[in-house]
Design an enzyme around this catalytic site. Sequence first.
Site, PDB file in Angstrom:
ATOM      1  N   PRO A  88      42.396  48.990  31.855  1.00  0.00           N
ATOM      2  CA  PRO A  88      43.168  47.955  32.872  1.00  0.00           C
ATOM      3  C   PRO A  88      43.025  48.887  34.311  1.00  0.00           C
ATOM      4  O   PRO A  88      43.321  48.195  35.160  1.00  0.00           O
ATOM      5  CB  PRO A  88      44.564  47.975  32.348  1.00  0.00           C
ATOM      6  CG  PRO A  88      44.749  49.236  31.561  1.00  0.00           C
ATOM      7  CD  PRO A  88      43.329  49.518  30.930  1.00  0.00           C
ATOM      8  N   TYR A 136      35.249  46.408  43.405  1.00  0.00           N
ATOM      9  CA  TYR A 136      36.544  46.301  43.211  1.00  0.00           C
ATOM     10  C   TYR A 136      37.076  44.875  42.664  1.00  0.00           C
ATOM     11  O   TYR A 136      37.850  44.372  41.914  1.00  0.00           O
ATOM     12  CB  TYR A 136      37.579  46.788  44.193  1.00  0.00           C
ATOM     13  CG  TYR A 136      38.940  46.843  43.953  1.00  0.00           C
ATOM     14  CD1 TYR A 136      39.617  47.604  42.879  1.00  0.00           C
ATOM     15  CD2 TYR A 136      39.759  46.501  45.072  1.00  0.00           C
ATOM     16  CE1 TYR A 136      41.007  47.799  42.733  1.00  0.00           C
ATOM     17  CE2 TYR A 136      41.204  46.504  44.985  1.00  0.00           C
ATOM     18  CZ  TYR A 136      41.732  47.116  44.106  1.00  0.00           C
ATOM     19  OH  TYR A 136      42.857  47.287  43.878  1.00  0.00           O
ATOM     20  N   LYS A 179      40.067  44.172  35.235  1.00  0.00           N
ATOM     21  CA  LYS A 179      38.804  43.307  35.073  1.00  0.00           C
ATOM     22  C   LYS A 179      38.658  42.366  33.771  1.00  0.00           C
ATOM     23  O   LYS A 179      38.079  41.541  33.639  1.00  0.00           O
ATOM     24  CB  LYS A 179      37.388  44.319  34.887  1.00  0.00           C
ATOM     25  CG  LYS A 179      37.085  45.095  36.306  1.00  0.00           C
ATOM     26  CD  LYS A 179      36.581  44.235  37.318  1.00  0.00           C
ATOM     27  CE  LYS A 179      36.062  45.299  38.291  1.00  0.00           C
ATOM     28  NZ  LYS A 179      36.107  44.538  39.848  1.00  0.00           N
ATOM     29  N   HIS A 217      45.516  38.979  48.157  1.00  0.00           N
ATOM     30  CA  HIS A 217      45.742  40.267  48.208  1.00  0.00           C
ATOM     31  C   HIS A 217      44.130  40.853  48.591  1.00  0.00           C
ATOM     32  O   HIS A 217      43.385  40.775  47.871  1.00  0.00           O
ATOM     33  CB  HIS A 217      46.246  40.845  47.044  1.00  0.00           C
ATOM     34  CG  HIS A 217      47.816  40.860  46.880  1.00  0.00           C
ATOM     35  ND1 HIS A 217      48.429  41.945  46.795  1.00  0.00           N
ATOM     36  CD2 HIS A 217      48.475  39.760  46.905  1.00  0.00           C
ATOM     37  CE1 HIS A 217      49.649  41.540  46.917  1.00  0.00           C
ATOM     38  NE2 HIS A 217      49.760  40.097  46.721  1.00  0.00           N
ATOM     39  N   TYR A 270      48.127  52.875  44.921  1.00  0.00           N
ATOM     40  CA  TYR A 270      47.764  54.001  43.518  1.00  0.00           C
ATOM     41  C   TYR A 270      48.302  55.272  44.117  1.00  0.00           C
ATOM     42  O   TYR A 270      47.821  55.701  45.371  1.00  0.00           O
ATOM     43  CB  TYR A 270      46.475  53.880  43.488  1.00  0.00           C
ATOM     44  CG  TYR A 270      45.683  52.539  43.090  1.00  0.00           C
ATOM     45  CD1 TYR A 270      45.714  52.254  41.894  1.00  0.00           C
ATOM     46  CD2 TYR A 270      44.918  51.910  44.012  1.00  0.00           C
ATOM     47  CE1 TYR A 270      45.045  50.682  41.278  1.00  0.00           C
ATOM     48  CE2 TYR A 270      44.478  50.680  43.583  1.00  0.00           C
ATOM     49  CZ  TYR A 270      44.467  50.182  42.242  1.00  0.00           C
ATOM     50  OH  TYR A 270      43.777  49.196  41.925  1.00  0.00           O
TER      51      TYR A 270
END
Length: 402
Positions: A304, A399, A308, A79, A212
């Site tokens: 979360p 990220y 990570k 992804h 998101y």
Amino acid sequence: MEKRSSADGATVLIVGAGPAGLVLGNLLLAAGVDCLIVERQSRAHVEQRARAGFLAAETVRVLVDNGLGTGLRARGRQHGTCVFRTERGEFALQYDGLGRGEAHTVYPQQELVTDLVAEFLARGGDLRFDTPVSETGGLDGLDGERPWLVAHRADGTPYRLTGRYVAGCDGRHGVCRRQLPAGAVRSHRRRHGVSWLALLVETPPALPAVTYAVHDRGFAGHMARTPSVTRYYLQCEPGTDPDAWTDAAVWDELDLRMRAERFGPLRRGPVLERAVVDLESDVLDPMQYGRLFLAGDAAGLISPSAAKGANLAVMAAETLARAFAAALHQGDEEPLARYSATCLPRIWRAQEFSHWMIGLLHAPAGDDEESRFLRALRDSRLESLRTSTVQQHSFADNYVGV
Ligand code: APR
């Protein structure tokens, strides 16, 4: 490999068979260091426990380079794009073409844990399920040469395991972190005041990318897991009872916050698991005391928001495995002495980015001055991410990195 002493035990005693303990155990066996793992839960339990699923490229490298990547190479999916939906519309960031140019591998944690258990056993490892370490007095002798654990057999009988080192990989509620003497370790803790209803839903991902949704009713998120299971998040009031959310209420709220009317409907399906997660951070400094070394959630928690946790656990396990091997094979204690100093900058960088992500995705709903100010900051942060390529490169770097 070092010989097992006549008393029960091993050179390195590992508490916990999550990602941290299992990666550490596998790397130690590969390095010829005798170790054993004790795990409170059954094998079936740890192999079915659904948790995170996004692995950073560096995590994948550690796993693949150490012969632990066959499953994730075969079944993990790449992804490299994430999408933000706001009042103004949506924008996509193709982060595998930005920053360090790396993608995530999506591989459910329970599948990774299943692979790691199988590999540890195939390497001849001693892995004892249904074997909890005592909650009180379970760990002792950390200041001396031969620390020990008190574990329990399935019938409840306690017995002692002795080693040269103990690796506390027993997660956020484990016993090991509680053995650190007051004053020897400082805890940096923050409750972020944000809670998520975490939903595992039996339905194929509705969208091609992690999405998101920033909404004045609260954050909502969509994350692929497998072709038939999807992770959704809904920000909720802290203290919410997850069972108070019916399936219908969940889908109505997801439709609203993901703006289904504008961008198309989600694929509804039965909710398999619902839990409320309070976004919290906690960093222990140092992550070691005497002969005890902590790794993964036992050493610290990360919210979360940027996925990570499992990645930090794998990286700490690799650092610790190398340090144990140097001490035991070359007599070089320096990497063990520096274990915390090596891990903590990486942990703080991940904490900083996760904290920034919390501010990107959430803001209070009220009409008071502070709430309105924080909402405007959130919107400005999103706008800067949408329009500034420098910001996008930096986002991509953080990220997908650990
Ligand atoms: N005795 C033996 N085992 C124990 C004890 C105990 N007293 N207490 C806890 N354990 C075991 C738990 O049952 C669990 O299997 O320790 C293990 C810790 O595993 P995780 O919680 O998965 O922690 P970690 O390996 O650090 O992985 C961190 O994985 O689960 C995610 O959200 C987590 O992403 C984070 C990452």
